[in-house]
Design a protein around this motif. Structure first.
Motif, short mmCIF file in Angstrom:
data_model
loop_
_atom_site.label_atom_id
_atom_site.label_comp_id
_atom_site.label_asym_id
_atom_site.label_seq_id
_atom_site.Cartn_x
_atom_site.Cartn_y
_atom_site.Cartn_z
N ASP A 177 0.81 -1.22 0.00
CA ASP A 177 0.00 0.00 0.00
C ASP A 177 0.84 1.26 0.00
N GLY A 178 2.15 1.10 -0.03
CA GLY A 178 3.04 2.25 -0.14
C GLY A 178 3.66 2.73 1.15
N MET A 179 3.48 1.99 2.24
CA MET A 179 4.08 2.37 3.51
C MET A 179 5.59 2.11 3.50
N SER A 180 6.34 3.06 4.04
CA SER A 180 7.77 2.87 4.20
C SER A 180 8.03 1.99 5.41
N PRO A 181 9.24 1.42 5.53
CA PRO A 181 9.54 0.60 6.71
C PRO A 181 9.34 1.35 8.03
N TYR A 182 9.63 2.64 8.04
CA TYR A 182 9.45 3.41 9.26
C TYR A 182 7.96 3.55 9.60
N MET A 183 7.12 3.75 8.59
CA MET A 183 5.68 3.84 8.84
C MET A 183 5.13 2.49 9.30
N VAL A 184 5.64 1.41 8.73
CA VAL A 184 5.22 0.08 9.16
C VAL A 184 5.56 -0.13 10.63
N LEU A 185 6.76 0.31 11.01
CA LEU A 185 7.21 0.14 12.39
C LEU A 185 6.31 0.89 13.35
N TRP A 186 6.05 2.18 13.09
CA TRP A 186 5.36 3.01 14.06
C TRP A 186 3.83 2.92 13.97
N LYS A 187 3.29 2.51 12.80
CA LYS A 187 1.84 2.48 12.65
C LYS A 187 1.25 1.07 12.74
N ILE A 188 2.09 0.06 12.59
CA ILE A 188 1.58 -1.31 12.65
C ILE A 188 2.24 -2.11 13.77
N ILE A 189 3.54 -2.17 13.75
CA ILE A 189 4.27 -3.00 14.72
C ILE A 189 4.11 -2.45 16.13
N THR A 190 4.29 -1.15 16.29
CA THR A 190 4.23 -0.55 17.62
C THR A 190 2.85 -0.70 18.27
N PRO A 191 1.75 -0.38 17.58
CA PRO A 191 0.43 -0.59 18.22
C PRO A 191 0.15 -2.05 18.57
N LEU A 192 0.58 -2.98 17.72
CA LEU A 192 0.33 -4.39 17.99
C LEU A 192 1.21 -4.93 19.12
N SER A 193 2.29 -4.22 19.42
CA SER A 193 3.18 -4.63 20.51
C SER A 193 2.94 -3.82 21.78
N MET A 194 1.82 -3.13 21.84
CA MET A 194 1.57 -2.19 22.94
C MET A 194 1.56 -2.87 24.30
N SER A 195 1.10 -4.10 24.38
CA SER A 195 1.08 -4.80 25.66
C SER A 195 2.50 -4.96 26.21
N GLY A 196 3.43 -5.36 25.35
CA GLY A 196 4.82 -5.48 25.78
C GLY A 196 5.45 -4.14 26.07
N ILE A 197 5.10 -3.12 25.29
CA ILE A 197 5.66 -1.79 25.51
C ILE A 197 5.22 -1.23 26.86
N ILE A 198 3.94 -1.40 27.19
CA ILE A 198 3.45 -0.93 28.49
C ILE A 198 4.15 -1.66 29.62
N THR A 199 4.36 -2.96 29.45
CA THR A 199 5.01 -3.75 30.50
C THR A 199 6.42 -3.25 30.78
N VAL A 200 7.23 -3.11 29.74
CA VAL A 200 8.62 -2.67 29.95
C VAL A 200 8.67 -1.21 30.40
N THR A 201 7.70 -0.41 29.97
CA THR A 201 7.68 0.99 30.40
C THR A 201 7.47 1.10 31.90
N ILE A 202 6.50 0.37 32.43
CA ILE A 202 6.22 0.42 33.87
C ILE A 202 7.39 -0.15 34.66
N MET A 203 7.92 -1.27 34.22
CA MET A 203 9.02 -1.90 34.95
C MET A 203 10.27 -1.01 34.93
#
Length: 280
Positions: A177-203
């Motif tokens: 669809d024309g997304m760059s690797p950076y857009m894929v990282l921040w718009k797809i990978i990051t939201p789908l990994s939010m559970s892990g991100i919240i965990t490491v952020t709190i810890m």
């Protein structure tokens, strides 16, 4: 009947030690909380009882006379910057290690994992001289950078476990669809990994808020003290000035944010750790 008695005894054998352990852990905290509202004379006269009147004088003294307000602000800055910098560095690194195939990617991941096994104390002396060369010694921003780097291996280890379970087909569709690797990282990978991100952020935030030894080594002036150093100073002063109520009040100020943070996100932390362990 025998089976029911056995089940009762089995449950009691598990729950009674847990209840006793909970009391042993919580009672000193409860005693400290009560002591923070007592005068020094009342602490000596009735150390284990309830205060005669709940006074906030100890909190006012700790906040004003012992610069707890400045220390809280310093700890907040170090925690926020350190936690944010850890995520900014760890998320792209974890994504690159897990998704981008390049020579040495597995070796790089093993290097990060092995860094978790190295005691941080071995790096304190080199870090001291490095910060001195960069004019970041006795600087809370330099301390925040050290905190962020120290937690990178753990954060990358957790996030790679979450990223590995995200279907690659989502990234391929986004790329079509024309997304760059950076857009894929921040718009797809990051939201789908939010559970892990919240965990490491709190810890990581709890770790940075409570950290003492690196702050002791890299900070010198009282104006830059974090909360842990300020409490240590009050503790040493209490031995000669009998400021035990002030010490208890400062400890209460230090642990309340941690308790509140953990109480709010405890389910997310447990869920994130469990999912990370299963996915890893």
């Amino acid at each position: 009947m025998k089976r029911s008695v056995g089940q009762i005894l089995g449950r009691a054998g598990i729950r009674i030690p847990l209840i006793l352990w909970t009391i042993a852990v919580l009672y000193p905290i409860f005693w400290m909380f009560l002591g923070s509202f007592k005068s020094n004379a009342e602490i000596y006269r009735n150390p284990w009882g309830f205060p005669e009147s709940f006074s906030l004088d100890n909190f006012v003294t700790a906040w004003t006379n012992y610069n707890i307000d400045t220390s809280v602000f310093n700890s907040l800055i170090v925690t926020v910057i350190g936690t944010a910098l850890t995520l900014v560095l760890a998320i792209p690194t974890a994504y690159a290690i897990e998704r981008i195939q390049f020579r040495g990617s597995q070796a790089l991941f093993l290097l990060y994992i092995s860094a978790m096994m190295i005691p941080m104390v071995l790096g304190w002396i080199p870090l001291f001289f490095l910060l001195a060369e960069l004019n970041l010694l006795d600087n809370i921003y330099g301390l925040a950078i050290v905190y962020a780097v120290s937690q990178l291996p753990f954060t990358i280890f957790v996030l790679t476990s979450f990223i590995s379970t995200i279907p690659k087909s989502l990234e391929e569709s986004a790329a079509m669809d024309g997304m760059s690797p950076y857009m894929v990282l921040w718009k797809i990978i990051t939201p789908l990994s939010m559970s892990g991100i919240i965990t490491v952020t709190i810890m990581n935030a709890i770790q940075f808020w409570n950290e003492y030894f690196m702050a002791l080594i890299f900070l010198n002036t009282s104006d830059n003290y974090t909360l842990a150093l300020a409490i240590d100073f009050i503790s040493s002063e209490a031995q000669y000035t009998n400021a035990w109520g002030t010490l208890f009040a400062s400890l209460v100020i230090a642990i309340i944010p941690v308790i509140v943070l953990y109480a709010i996100f405890q389910r997310r932390i447990a869920k994130g750790l469990t999912e990370g362990a299963i996915k890893g």
